[in-house]
Design a protein around this motif. Structure first.
Motif, PDB file in Angstrom:
ATOM      1  N   GLY A 157       0.814  -1.211   0.000  1.00  0.00           N
ATOM      2  CA  GLY A 157       0.000   0.000   0.000  1.00  0.00           C
ATOM      3  C   GLY A 157       0.840   1.249   0.000  1.00  0.00           C
ATOM      4  N   TYR A 212     -11.447   3.367  -3.677  1.00  0.00           N
ATOM      5  CA  TYR A 212     -11.483   3.054  -2.250  1.00  0.00           C
ATOM      6  C   TYR A 212     -12.621   2.089  -1.916  1.00  0.00           C
ATOM      7  N   SER A 251     -11.220  -1.203  -2.734  1.00  0.00           N
ATOM      8  CA  SER A 251     -10.274  -1.606  -1.693  1.00  0.00           C
ATOM      9  C   SER A 251     -11.002  -2.121  -0.453  1.00  0.00           C
ATOM     10  N   THR A 290     -12.453  -5.685  -0.851  1.00  0.00           N
ATOM     11  CA  THR A 290     -11.496  -6.798  -0.763  1.00  0.00           C
ATOM     12  C   THR A 290     -11.249  -7.228   0.673  1.00  0.00           C
ATOM     13  N   GLY A 306      -6.325  -5.118  -2.965  1.00  0.00           N
ATOM     14  CA  GLY A 306      -6.964  -4.041  -2.223  1.00  0.00           C
ATOM     15  C   GLY A 306      -5.967  -3.031  -1.683  1.00  0.00           C
ATOM     16  N   ARG A 307      -4.788  -3.511  -1.275  1.00  0.00           N
ATOM     17  CA  ARG A 307      -3.755  -2.596  -0.799  1.00  0.00           C
ATOM     18  C   ARG A 307      -3.293  -1.668  -1.918  1.00  0.00           C
ATOM     19  N   THR A 339      -4.989  -0.764  -4.752  1.00  0.00           N
ATOM     20  CA  THR A 339      -6.033   0.212  -5.093  1.00  0.00           C
ATOM     21  C   THR A 339      -6.216   1.233  -3.976  1.00  0.00           C
ATOM     22  N   GLY A 340      -6.092   0.783  -2.714  1.00  0.00           N
ATOM     23  CA  GLY A 340      -6.201   1.713  -1.600  1.00  0.00           C
ATOM     24  C   GLY A 340      -5.053   2.695  -1.565  1.00  0.00           C
TER      25      GLY A 340
END
Length: 514
Positions: free
Chosen positions: A95, A126, A129, A132, A144-145, A147-148
């Protein structure tokens, strides 16, 4: 009877453990300091300004809440899924890295794609994210990390750029006036930011405690609901509402990208930035302080959850996060109230207190006694207070030392050692106690760097002193409200530049990407 029952309920809530006992006293202190340092303006409020302010701050509050809701529960959720400390560290670094890489180009992307569209894209990324987080699958969580991380790099760039552009288009006078209103807007923006952070911590705790964490399709299932997943679901709700407000109410605006394609100009800027770091020792020492302090801060964000883990006193992550944000807001307000003290002197005090906080945390963890949970929490709260003072203050010092023409480039150079520190601390197999000792050493490096800056800073000595030289005893007003532009990896955008004093606003920082 209902009133008496409600009273007993509240007494039971605040008396659960020492974490809950701290809420009301620290909240009272936070409100008192924030009131003393509240944003204000002497400028005349033009027609339509309040409507514009409400339109922006309502969206900003919801999007910031979505970000803050996740913070206390990322590590806890991964641990509940059974991942090892090293696997969790790898997820955190992913992330952090995605936010870093995209943060280098997010300004150009926002200017080209459109600020309004990018704000909507923040919400979409978000939401993805957060979704996920329901899956006990390492690859899905890694996605998810990423995209977050991309989303958090947008939060402190695209929203701010849209607001500044719209403000200048609607309310700036032909003679360049309107800066006072813009400074007031930033002050309100970060007052809302901290207030939402505190409320998000408590709201996240409420929903996390209200539903049982379990596989949705039976034992051994990948998809989970309830418990630590609930704050992420609440974040999704905030983001959906924010999009519903952005799409019909905001107009699109774009940036000027004519100079961003000049490769030779970029090379020359890099050369000039390197020359400044070689010839101005203050700029180099400031880079050491920024990298060391923010590196230890990001490591702290990863380590506080396992450090407070206890079977006898299970940590209420949302309540703890709210307490941290109260301490941070107290620090930000203190920075505003002590703005007459030179930034270098304020930062020296911050680094000394930060070193003390990490030494106390290391001692508490090394002893292993249950009673030292209170000492650990006290040390962490002290460090969060230091963080609150640090960001608005270092923004002032940066504006004094780093020339405007190469500011963004120099700040990017500062992030290189910062990244190395964070990755080294997170991916090493150090014990928590040892990691906090290293954080204390980093704070000592910050303190020594600040002493060097103070020794090399010109002082005002009569009428012959340069008007641009900061006095050691009377802080010069910041050229930018820089601290308002901090992103997930400690970056700043150069979307505005004005002569609004830093003391006119309540500013602060945000957490690393969740």
């Amino acid at each position: 009877m209902s009133s008496a029952g409600a009273t007993v309920g509240w007494l039971q809530f605040f008396g659960q453990d020492f974490y809950h006992l701290w809420i009301l006293p620290l909240l009272a202190l936070t409100v008192g300091l924030a009131y003393q340092a509240r944003p204000s303006t002497d400028s005349e409020i033009p027609a339509g300004f309040r409507k514009f302010q409400l339109s922006y701050l309502s969206v900003w509050g919801l999007c910031a809440a979505a970000d803050w809701l996740q913070g206390p529960y990322v590590y806890a959720l991964y641990a509940a899924y059974g991942f090892s400390t090293r696997e969790i560290a790898q997820l955190f670094v992913a992330g952090f890295g995605s936010s870093l890489v995209f943060g280098c180009v997010v300004g150009s992307v926002t200017d080209l794609f459109g600020r309004k569209r990018t704000c909507v894209m923040y919400c979409i990324l978000y939401i993805a994210s957060c979704m996920t987080k329901h899956f006990k699958a390492y690859s899905v969580l890694m996605l998810g990390r990423v995209t977050g991380g991309i989303a958090t790099s947008m939060l402190f760039s695209c929203f701010e750029c849209w607001m500044v552009s719209e403000h200048n288009r609607r309310f700036s006078a032909p003679d360049g006036g309107g800066g006072g209103l813009l400074g007031y807007m930033f002050g309100m923006m970060f007052t809302v930011h901290y207030s939402v952070a505190i409320a998000s911590g408590l709201a996240g705790q409420l929903v996390a405690d209200g539903f049982t964490f379990a596989p949705y399709f039976g034992e051994g299932g990948v998809f989970h609901m309830g418990g630590y997943c609930c704050p992420f679901d609440l974040a999704i709700l905030c983001l959906v509402i924010a999009m519903m407000l952005i799409v019909p109410n905001w107009t699109e605006n774009y940036g000027d990208t004519t100079s961003s394609s000049d490769a030779m100009g970029l090379v020359n800027t890099l050369k000039e930035a390197g020359t400044i770091l070689k010839t101005d020792q203050r700029a180099l020492l400031l880079g050491v302080a920024v990298s060391a302090f923010e590196g230890s801060m990001f490591a702290f964000v990863f380590n506080w959850t396992p450090a407070l883990n206890s079977e006898e006193t299970p940590p209420p992550h949302g309540v703890i996060f709210a307490l941290f944000m109260m301490a941070c807001m107290c620090g930000s307000s203190t920075s505003t109230l002590t703005s007459r003290v030179a930034p270098a002197l304020r930062l020296g005090s911050v680094f000394g207190a930060g070193m003390l906080s990490f030494f106390l945390a290391s001692h508490a963890l090394a002893s292993g006694a249950q009673d030292n949970l209170v000492l650990s929490m006290t040390s962490f709260t002290l460090f969060e207070y230091c963080v609150g003072v640090y960001f608005p203050t270092v923004g002032e010092l940066k504006s004094d030392i780093v020339p405007e023409r190469v500011r963004g480039t120099v700040y990017n150079i500062y992030r290189v050692p910062l990244n190395a520190i964070v990755v080294g601390l997170l991916l090493s197999d150090l014990s928590l106690s040892t990691c906090f000792k290293l954080n204390a050493v980093l704070q000592l490096c910050c303190l020594l760097s600040m002493v060097g800056i103070i020794q090399r800073s010109p002082t005002t000595s009569g009428s012959g002193a340069s008007s641009s030289s900061p006095s050691l005893f009377a802080a010069q007003g910041a050229k930018d409200i820089e601290a308002a532009t901090y992103s997930a990896v400690g970056q700043e955008s150069d979307s505005y530049d004005q002569d609004e004093p830093a003391a006119a606003t309540v500013l602060g920082r945000r957490r690393p990407p969740a």
